[in-house]
Design an enzyme around this catalytic site. Structure first.
Site, PDB file in Angstrom:
ATOM      1  N   ASP A   1       1.301   6.089  -1.425  1.00 53.80           N
ATOM      2  CA  ASP A   1       1.416   7.240  -0.526  1.00 53.80           C
ATOM      3  C   ASP A   1       2.080   8.463  -1.153  1.00 53.80           C
ATOM      4  O   ASP A   1       1.596   9.594  -0.967  1.00 53.80           O
ATOM      5  CB  ASP A   1       2.157   6.843   0.755  1.00 53.80           C
ATOM      6  CG  ASP A   1       1.353   5.875   1.600  1.00 53.80           C
ATOM      7  OD1 ASP A   1       0.228   5.528   1.198  1.00 53.80           O
ATOM      8  OD2 ASP A   1       1.852   5.445   2.658  1.00 53.80           O
TER       9      ASP A   1
ATOM     10  N   HIS B   1       0.819  -1.204   0.000  1.00 51.24           N
ATOM     11  CA  HIS B   1       0.000   0.000   0.000  1.00 51.24           C
ATOM     12  C   HIS B   1       0.854   1.255   0.000  1.00 51.24           C
ATOM     13  O   HIS B   1       0.520   2.254  -0.639  1.00 51.24           O
ATOM     14  CB  HIS B   1      -0.924   0.027   1.217  1.00 51.24           C
ATOM     15  CG  HIS B   1      -1.750   1.279   1.306  1.00 51.24           C
ATOM     16  ND1 HIS B   1      -1.292   2.421   1.926  1.00 51.24           N
ATOM     17  CD2 HIS B   1      -2.954   1.593   0.800  1.00 51.24           C
ATOM     18  CE1 HIS B   1      -2.211   3.372   1.811  1.00 51.24           C
ATOM     19  NE2 HIS B   1      -3.217   2.891   1.146  1.00 51.24           N
ATOM     20  N   CYS B   2       1.977   1.228   0.687  1.00 52.74           N
ATOM     21  CA  CYS B   2       2.694   2.477   0.976  1.00 52.74           C
ATOM     22  C   CYS B   2       3.447   3.065  -0.205  1.00 52.74           C
ATOM     23  O   CYS B   2       3.170   4.189  -0.628  1.00 52.74           O
ATOM     24  CB  CYS B   2       3.657   2.253   2.139  1.00 52.74           C
ATOM     25  SG  CYS B   2       2.825   1.895   3.708  1.00 52.74           S
ATOM     26  N   ILE B   3       4.434   2.336  -0.741  1.00 54.59           N
ATOM     27  CA  ILE B   3       5.348   2.932  -1.702  1.00 54.59           C
ATOM     28  C   ILE B   3       4.666   3.313  -3.019  1.00 54.59           C
ATOM     29  O   ILE B   3       4.891   4.406  -3.546  1.00 54.59           O
ATOM     30  CB  ILE B   3       6.555   2.009  -1.966  1.00 54.59           C
ATOM     31  CG1 ILE B   3       7.271   1.699  -0.649  1.00 54.59           C
ATOM     32  CG2 ILE B   3       7.527   2.663  -2.928  1.00 54.59           C
ATOM     33  CD1 ILE B   3       7.758   2.916   0.092  1.00 54.59           C
TER      34      ILE B   3
END
Length: 419
Positions: free
Chosen positions: A264, A259-261
């Site tokens: 975000d 989800h993050c890299i």
């Protein structure tokens, strides 16, 4: 108030948070709109990698319970929102789950409650989206209830850092809100770090992952030209990492996932473009480089096959590991998906193996895992290591393959192609 905390969203963020709060002796209620999730948890079943059925049973024994009844939110001293924040089709932030969860909280909001958003989002969401929705009923943030943002820092599969020993950043819409939210987290987290406000806390999360995003893009771009120059980038990185200051090692790969890299940093670039009218050039360039890696890996695969006098069209290509991170089952934004699509569009016959994924859901249908790994490795024209799960004896598999392409730099066998 009869419950210490209600946690909305019982996924990869909310469930570990609920576990740690329950361990500390807090009374914890979990809320999720999925009846499947709620029923499974109440029956002692886990649906996330980091928690086993035994972990769920331990939570239940400590008094944890899951529900889909929003009326129960009114009984909590603290409400924590941990719902997904994906990207919309046009690349803009999709806050549908956040607004939906906030509206649910607003309908049950009681004076004195503390409401905390943990979902990653663009700077200003807590004050500009969440706060007005919560105040529609007449209660005022900072006076009648307290509102804060605290970015999640979950790292699935990390054996060292979990909820308790990972410092927790907290920023409220007022100083009093910050302190009330910090007091809540101090009950079960070792280190709580107050922020100047909610916007700073929101931006800190985006900076953390934008830093990783840009540095991964740097080594991904280096991987391309180092290959052309005949330079072993993996050795270069290990050499640079001997410097005890001023350098942190990042590694290339077939793309970025989770989800993050992949997501975000887009929240940050979206904010810059929509609020200030100009691009966040580092982020957008990094996105271009990282999103191009599956295509680059496909071109390298084609070159490797050409060495054997084979074309990509009709070649049997086996992908090893299709999750976004090693030793977990999470497939969110895995680069294996666009890689498979690129290979298929070039005419390759793609199969896969992953110890954690018995059936792989691709955009055009479900692919079943090969039943016999060693047989599949020997039969494939090319084996591509996409994710280096610990269950793989990579050196042995590489020795059995006709051609082996290691995109994770974990092999040292002669004849292996490395990214």
């Amino acid at each position: 108030m009869t419950v210490d905390v209600v946690i909305l969203g019982l996924g990869y963020v909310g469930l570990p948070l609920a576990q740690e709060a329950a361990r500390s002796g807090l009374s914890v209620l979990g809320f999720d709109i999925s009846s499947h999730v709620v029923e499974g948890l109440n029956a002692g079943r886990s649906h996330v990698d980091d928690l086993s059925a035994a972990d769920i049973q331990e939570m239940l024994d400590a008094g944890f319970r899951a529900t889909s009844d929003e009326a129960e939110l009114g009984s909590a001293s603290t409400i924590v929102v941990c719902v997904p924040t994906p990207l919309a089709e046009d690349g803009s932030p999709d806050l549908g789950a956040v607004t939906g969860a906030t509206q649910t909280v607003a309908r049950q909001l009681q004076p004195g409650q503390v409401v905390i958003l943990e979902s990653t989002t663009w700077p200003g969401t807590t004050e500009e989206i969440v706060q007005p929705l919560l105040e529609e009923g007449g209660l005022q943030a900072g006076t009648d209830f307290h509102l804060a943002f605290s970015p999640e820092r979950i790292d699935p599969g990390n054996p060292t850092y979990g909820i308790k020993n990972t410092p927790k950043v907290v920023g409220g819409v007022t100083p009093a809100c910050t302190e009330r939210a910090a007091d809540f987290y101090r009950k079960f987290i070792d280190t709580v770090v107050p922020a100047k406000g909610s916007r700073e806390a929101e931006t800190a999360k985006l900076l953390e992952n934008t830093y990783r995003h840009i540095n991964i893009a740097l080594v991904n771009e280096m991987a391309r030209f180092c290959h052309e120059l005949g330079i072993d980038l993996w050795n270069v990185i290990s050499l640079a990492a001997t410097k005890p200051f001023g350098f942190q090692a990042f590694y290339p790969g077939p793309g970025v996932g989770g989800h993050c890299i992949p997501i975000d940093p887009n929240y940050l670039s979206y904010t810059v473009r929509t609020r200030l009218g100009y691009p966040f050039r580092f982020v957008e360039l990094a996105q271009e480089v990282n999103s191009g890696m599956p295509g680059y890996v496909t071109r390298r695969a084609q070159d490797i096959l050409n060495e054997d006098g084979k074309a990509l069209r009709g070649a049997k290509v086996l992908l090893l590991g299709v999750t976004y991170k090693k030793n977990i089952a999470d497939q969110r934004e895995s680069p294996a998906v666009p890689l498979a699509e690129h290979l298929r569009s070039g005419g390759a016959e793609v199969t896969y193996h992953d110890p954690a994924v018995p059936a792989w859901n691709l955009p055009d249908g479900t692919l079943e895992r090969v039943p016999d790994l060693e047989q599949a490795v020997g039969a494939a024209d090319l084996v591509i290591l996409v994710q280096s799960h610990s269950a793989y004896d990579v050196e042995s598999l590489a020795s059995q393959a006709q051609q082996f392409f290691d995109t994770r730099g974990v092999t040292s066998s002669p004849g292996v192609h490395r990214l």
